[in-house]
Design a protein around this motif. Structure first.
Motif, PDB file in Angstrom:
ATOM      1  N   UNK B  55       0.833  -1.201   0.000  1.00 21.95           N
ATOM      2  CA  UNK B  55       0.000   0.000   0.000  1.00 21.95           C
ATOM      3  C   UNK B  55       0.868   1.253   0.000  1.00 21.95           C
ATOM      4  N   UNK B  56       1.954   1.220   0.789  1.00 20.58           N
ATOM      5  CA  UNK B  56       2.800   2.415   0.853  1.00 20.58           C
ATOM      6  C   UNK B  56       3.550   2.623  -0.457  1.00 20.58           C
ATOM      7  N   UNK B  57       3.927   1.526  -1.145  1.00 24.21           N
ATOM      8  CA  UNK B  57       4.524   1.686  -2.475  1.00 24.21           C
ATOM      9  C   UNK B  57       3.522   2.355  -3.415  1.00 24.21           C
ATOM     10  N   UNK B  58       2.263   1.925  -3.329  1.00 24.21           N
ATOM     11  CA  UNK B  58       1.219   2.519  -4.171  1.00 24.21           C
ATOM     12  C   UNK B  58       1.107   4.011  -3.866  1.00 24.21           C
ATOM     13  N   UNK B  59       1.033   4.324  -2.552  1.00 26.47           N
ATOM     14  CA  UNK B  59       0.847   5.734  -2.191  1.00 26.47           C
ATOM     15  C   UNK B  59       2.094   6.556  -2.502  1.00 26.47           C
ATOM     16  N   UNK B  71       7.010   0.785 -12.294  1.00 31.15           N
ATOM     17  CA  UNK B  71       6.447   0.689 -13.636  1.00 31.15           C
ATOM     18  C   UNK B  71       4.944   0.422 -13.525  1.00 31.15           C
ATOM     19  N   UNK B  72       4.169   0.832 -14.518  1.00 29.79           N
ATOM     20  CA  UNK B  72       2.713   0.620 -14.440  1.00 29.79           C
ATOM     21  C   UNK B  72       2.328  -0.842 -14.233  1.00 29.79           C
ATOM     22  N   UNK B  73       3.047  -1.790 -14.886  1.00 34.27           N
ATOM     23  CA  UNK B  73       2.684  -3.209 -14.734  1.00 34.27           C
ATOM     24  C   UNK B  73       2.854  -3.635 -13.278  1.00 34.27           C
ATOM     25  N   UNK B  74       3.968  -3.187 -12.672  1.00 31.90           N
ATOM     26  CA  UNK B  74       4.225  -3.550 -11.283  1.00 31.90           C
ATOM     27  C   UNK B  74       3.205  -2.883 -10.375  1.00 31.90           C
ATOM     28  N   UNK B  75       2.818  -1.663 -10.724  1.00 34.54           N
ATOM     29  CA  UNK B  75       1.795  -0.969  -9.942  1.00 34.54           C
ATOM     30  C   UNK B  75       0.510  -1.792  -9.914  1.00 34.54           C
ATOM     31  N   UNK B  76       0.125  -2.323 -11.091  1.00 30.87           N
ATOM     32  CA  UNK B  76      -1.090  -3.143 -11.154  1.00 30.87           C
ATOM     33  C   UNK B  76      -0.962  -4.379 -10.272  1.00 30.87           C
ATOM     34  N   UNK B  77       0.240  -4.990 -10.272  1.00 29.17           N
ATOM     35  CA  UNK B  77       0.450  -6.142  -9.396  1.00 29.17           C
ATOM     36  C   UNK B  77       0.313  -5.723  -7.934  1.00 29.17           C
ATOM     37  N   UNK B  78       0.832  -4.530  -7.619  1.00 27.08           N
ATOM     38  CA  UNK B  78       0.758  -4.064  -6.228  1.00 27.08           C
ATOM     39  C   UNK B  78      -0.682  -3.918  -5.774  1.00 27.08           C
ATOM     40  N   UNK B  79      -1.523  -3.248  -6.575  1.00 20.55           N
ATOM     41  CA  UNK B  79      -2.913  -3.063  -6.151  1.00 20.55           C
ATOM     42  C   UNK B  79      -3.597  -4.416  -6.016  1.00 20.55           C
ATOM     43  N   UNK B  80      -3.302  -5.329  -6.952  1.00 22.19           N
ATOM     44  CA  UNK B  80      -3.956  -6.641  -6.924  1.00 22.19           C
ATOM     45  C   UNK B  80      -3.564  -7.426  -5.678  1.00 22.19           C
ATOM     46  N   UNK B  81      -2.261  -7.572  -5.458  1.00 19.26           N
ATOM     47  CA  UNK B  81      -1.815  -8.437  -4.367  1.00 19.26           C
ATOM     48  C   UNK B  81      -2.059  -7.751  -3.019  1.00 19.26           C
ATOM     49  N   UNK B 468      -4.132  13.833  -3.703  1.00 18.04           N
ATOM     50  CA  UNK B 468      -3.299  12.631  -3.687  1.00 18.04           C
ATOM     51  C   UNK B 468      -2.102  12.809  -2.776  1.00 18.04           C
ATOM     52  N   UNK B 469      -1.544  14.004  -2.777  1.00 15.92           N
ATOM     53  CA  UNK B 469      -0.423  14.260  -1.888  1.00 15.92           C
ATOM     54  C   UNK B 469      -0.856  14.074  -0.433  1.00 15.92           C
ATOM     55  N   UNK B 470      -1.994  14.671  -0.074  1.00 15.39           N
ATOM     56  CA  UNK B 470      -2.483  14.524   1.301  1.00 15.39           C
ATOM     57  C   UNK B 470      -2.743  13.061   1.632  1.00 15.39           C
ATOM     58  N   UNK B 471      -3.364  12.375   0.665  1.00 15.41           N
ATOM     59  CA  UNK B 471      -3.690  10.970   0.895  1.00 15.41           C
ATOM     60  C   UNK B 471      -2.428  10.164   1.172  1.00 15.41           C
ATOM     61  N   UNK B 472      -1.355  10.447   0.413  1.00 16.22           N
ATOM     62  CA  UNK B 472      -0.109   9.704   0.636  1.00 16.22           C
ATOM     63  C   UNK B 472       0.496  10.040   1.995  1.00 16.22           C
ATOM     64  N   UNK B 473       0.447  11.332   2.370  1.00 12.19           N
ATOM     65  CA  UNK B 473       0.975  11.717   3.682  1.00 12.19           C
ATOM     66  C   UNK B 473       0.240  10.943   4.777  1.00 12.19           C
ATOM     67  N   UNK B 474      -1.090  10.930   4.688  1.00 14.32           N
ATOM     68  CA  UNK B 474      -1.889  10.211   5.686  1.00 14.32           C
ATOM     69  C   UNK B 474      -1.565   8.731   5.698  1.00 14.32           C
ATOM     70  N   UNK B 475      -1.395   8.153   4.494  1.00 14.46           N
ATOM     71  CA  UNK B 475      -1.120   6.718   4.417  1.00 14.46           C
ATOM     72  C   UNK B 475       0.184   6.387   5.121  1.00 14.46           C
ATOM     73  N   UNK B 476       1.193   7.259   4.961  1.00 17.80           N
ATOM     74  CA  UNK B 476       2.466   6.972   5.618  1.00 17.80           C
ATOM     75  C   UNK B 476       2.349   7.128   7.130  1.00 17.80           C
ATOM     76  N   UNK B 477       1.591   8.131   7.596  1.00 17.11           N
ATOM     77  CA  UNK B 477       1.367   8.241   9.049  1.00 17.11           C
ATOM     78  C   UNK B 477       0.694   6.975   9.562  1.00 17.11           C
ATOM     79  N   UNK B 478      -0.374   6.573   8.853  1.00 17.78           N
ATOM     80  CA  UNK B 478      -1.121   5.388   9.286  1.00 17.78           C
ATOM     81  C   UNK B 478      -0.226   4.154   9.262  1.00 17.78           C
ATOM     82  N   UNK B 479       0.519   3.990   8.157  1.00 16.40           N
ATOM     83  CA  UNK B 479       1.340   2.791   8.008  1.00 16.40           C
ATOM     84  C   UNK B 479       2.388   2.680   9.099  1.00 16.40           C
TER      85      UNK B 479
END
Lengths: 175, 531
Positions: B55-59, B71-81, B468-479
């Protein structure tokens, strides 16, 4: 755990396993089931309707007449569709036929002219034999389509437009 | 429902009657429900961290527009897995861990009905998780079709899909075995006098969840088997070129998928229903209506799958049916929220960490429920389908719903599990960091979705940059605040703060009223009598 409870547990185990196996079968049965249910309820039709051309002006009809002639060239050239009634904006296809009556191959180019001449700018052709020169062998016959529309911007006082095509022979090496 | 004939003195001397191997063997061969519960809980935490890293890689990638890290392909794998790991590796095993620990103690049973099968259930989950994570390292990368595994994409990808399908098969077998165990335990091994309507609500919600699992996990197994035969054995269940229909997969998948979301949330209802009365010092309001509401939600969950696929071109009658059926679920859910609020009403409330997480659950889960109602409206869903609004919605119900109540449950029962008290201040810090981080991460995603940002994309248009920037900041705090949770649990286990037998003064649950802290390795070998 005494034997009676263990027996009860085993019985429930097999019942629940049966449920699981039945549900596995149900998963596969869903494939024909969905088809059957949707067909018998008559809800198989798609909600997606065919796209409608919104650029067609249905409020008026224009008559388009097709003429054909050859200049100094004894070709038999005629419009198979003599006349169409169309709505401005609507895409229509008409056909012309040409026969090379000469005993030799001929190359010729057709030129279109609309009458009244102000209508020329409102005829939007998508496919036309006049876009390139036509090569016909001796005695060859050819049916050629014209795909066009009349622009909805056609002045409202115009309700008849004549399209006239004329073939001119391309003289080889006439420079 | 309390009262006793059995003193809470079940000390360590008792354990000597049983073979009690130590070290690795103890954990490998254990059939003890508490050991297996512990294994499940630690396993789910490890998977939670792995899914969290994804999730943090995604964010991180979405922190700014453009492609920065992956890369976009790896991003798709990240969301899936990420989705698969969180659903099947983190949330579900965590609930099975709670079930193992708590159900035998709460109904006064010595252990689960099939202890050996219990051990198998857990040790099946491990290879499945390894398959899922290892699929990142095979040619073509991990599954990239989204966790819903939709064909035709899933038919076309490489060997990682076969690994994913096999993992789902194994997880399904494990879940079915676990569910059979739980149902049998609850139905056959209750202490004398423990009638069904005297069971703690956590037991009730798990009973219903287990039935859901037995009903739908085989359907998922069937669906992925069809994918497998479409890929390798020339069938055309979902292949349009062979007369199949990819939409058919969506129907079968969501017939599993919607009950699945209740599988993840119903035990949360049970945990919250245990915690709120303890900290409001009042009995749960409307016990019977809670049971019936849970059952209604479970039954309704079978007839709403179509709301996941409003845009596939179902006839209007179908869309309307699924819309109304979905909205109907708000009624029993509303009953539950009302009962929780009524439980707190005029109670002598205190706000220790479990209570904070439980109240956070009620507030945020309700927000997720409301955005769910918005999405249930067909015409609205057609514009919001596959946008970040949907992402925000299901993270509100799964993170601040299921996950927050898992945290609540861990803090609540840690004294019983370990015999030690967690550090209250650090627990509260964990709660507030999680709450703030979570809301910064996911609330802006509502705005992004309403503005039209699609989900599962590694890059986005510039107008989405700020949220999106805010969302990523929050995700890292949460993570990163979850590392504090790990610290809290370890600190609790190693601390010298001895927990009393009943630190929360719970009056109506056997594990608190009849057992010491920590709960002895073998409890209730002679069943207590409940009056």
């Amino acid at each position: 755990m005494d034997a009676a409870v263990a027996a009860q547990n085993r019985q429930l185990l097999f019942r629940l396993l049966t449920v699981a196996v039945v549900m596995l079968g149900f998963g596969f049965a869903l494939v024909p089931l969905y088809r059957q249910i949707c067909e018998s309820l008559g809800i198989t039709q798609s909600r997606v309707v065919a796209p409608v051309n919104t650029q067609v002006d249905r409020s008026r009809t224009v008559r388009v007449e097709m003429l054909a002639s050859s200049s100094g060239l004894p070709w038999r050239f005629e419009a198979l569709t003599r006349e169409v009634r169309l709505n401005p904006g609507e895409l229509v296809t008409v056909n012309y036929r040409v026969v090379n009556t000469l005993g030799r191959p001929v190359a010729a180019t057709a030129v279109m002219n609309a009458a009244p001449s102000v209508a020329n700018q409102y005829i939007e052709k998508q496919a036309c034999f006049c876009f390139s020169s036509q090569q016909l062998a001796a005695g060859e016959e050819r049916v050629m389509p014209v795909v066009f529309r009349v622009s909805p911007k056609l002045p409202s006082d115009m309700d008849v437009v004549t399209l006239s095509y004329t073939f001119f022979e391309q003289k080889a090496a006439q420079s | 429902m309390s009262a006793t004939t059995h003193a809470p003195a079940h000390g360590h001397a008792h354990d000597d009657h049983h073979a009690h191997p130590t070290g690795l063997k103890r954990w490998l061969f254990t059939t003890n429900h508490k050991d297996i519960g512990t294994l499940y809980l630690w396993f789910s935490f490890v998977m939670f961290l792995m899914g969290g890293v994804m999730a943090l890689l995604i964010r991180a990638e979405l922190f700014q527009p453009g492609l920065q890290f992956v890369k976009p392909e790896f991003f798709n794998s990240l969301t899936t897995v990420h989705g698969l790991v969180m659903v099947f590796g983190a949330i579900m095993p965590a609930w099975v861990g709670f079930a193992n620990w708590l159900i035998p103690m709460q109904i006064g049973a010595a252990d689960m009905a099939f202890p050996r099968m219990n051990n198998w259930s857990f040790y099946l989950v491990v290879p499945a998780a390894i398959l899922l994570v290892a699929s990142f390292f095979v040619p073509g990368g991990a599954a990239a079709s989204g966790w819903t595994l939709y064909p035709p994409l899933i038919i076309q990808q490489g060997i990682s899909i076969d690994m994913t399908i096999l993992a789902v098969h194994i997880l399904g077998a494990s879940s079915i075995m676990g569910s059979i165990n739980i149902i049998t335990t609850i139905l056959n091994l209750r202490a004398p006098g423990m009638t069904l309507m005297k069971m703690p609500l956590f037991v009730w919600t798990w009973l219903i969840t287990a039935y859901l699992l037995i009903a739908v996990m085989p359907v998922l197994a069937g669906a992925v088997t069809m994918l497998l035969t479409d890929r390798h054995f020339g069938t055309s269940f979902f292949n349009a070129a062979g007369g199949g229909d990819p939409t058919m997969f969506m129907h079968i998948f969501w017939f599993f998928g919607h009950p699945e979301v209740y599988i993840m949330i119903l035990p949360a209802f049970g945990v919250v229903s245990a915690i709120l009365p303890a900290f409001a010092r009042k009995p749960l309001f409307g016990y019977a209506s809670m049971v019936y509401a849970t059952a209604s939600i479970a039954i309704l969950s079978f007839i709403v799958w179509g709301h996941h696929m409003f845009t596939v071109g179902m006839p209007a009658a179908g869309n309307l049916f699924f819309m109304y059926a979905t909205m109907l679920i708000a009624v029993p859910t509303g009953v539950k929220v009302f009962n929780w609020i009524a439980t707190m009403w005029q109670g002598s409330m205190t706000f220790e960490t479990p209570m904070l997480f439980a109240i956070g659950f009620i507030c945020l889960f309700t927000i997720g429920g409301f955005s769910g109602l918005v999405l249930a409206i067909t015409p609205v869903d057609i514009t919001l389908h596959n946008t970040y609004y949907v992402v925000a919605h299901f993270h509100y119900v799964l993170v601040s719903g299921a996950l927050f109540s898992i945290f609540a449950g861990i803090y609540f029962w840690l004294p019983k599990f370990t015999g030690k008290m967690y550090h209250e201040g650090l627990g509260k810090l964990h709660f507030w960091l999680s709450l703030i981080g979570f809301n910064i991460a996911f609330f802006p995603q509502h705005f992004l979705g309403l503005a039209g940002m699609p989900r599962r994309i590694p890059d986005y248009a510039l107008q989405f940059a700020e949220w999106n920037m805010w969302s990523s900041v929050g995700a890292f705090i949460f993570g990163f605040s979850q590392l504090l949770f790990l610290y809290n649990v370890i600190e609790c286990i190693r601390s010298s703060r001895k927990a009393p037998d009943n630190p929360w003064e719970v009056q109506d649950s056997l594990e608190w009223t009849h057992l010491p802290s920590p709960a002895p390795y073998h409890s209730f070998e002679t069943a207590p009598v409940v009056k």
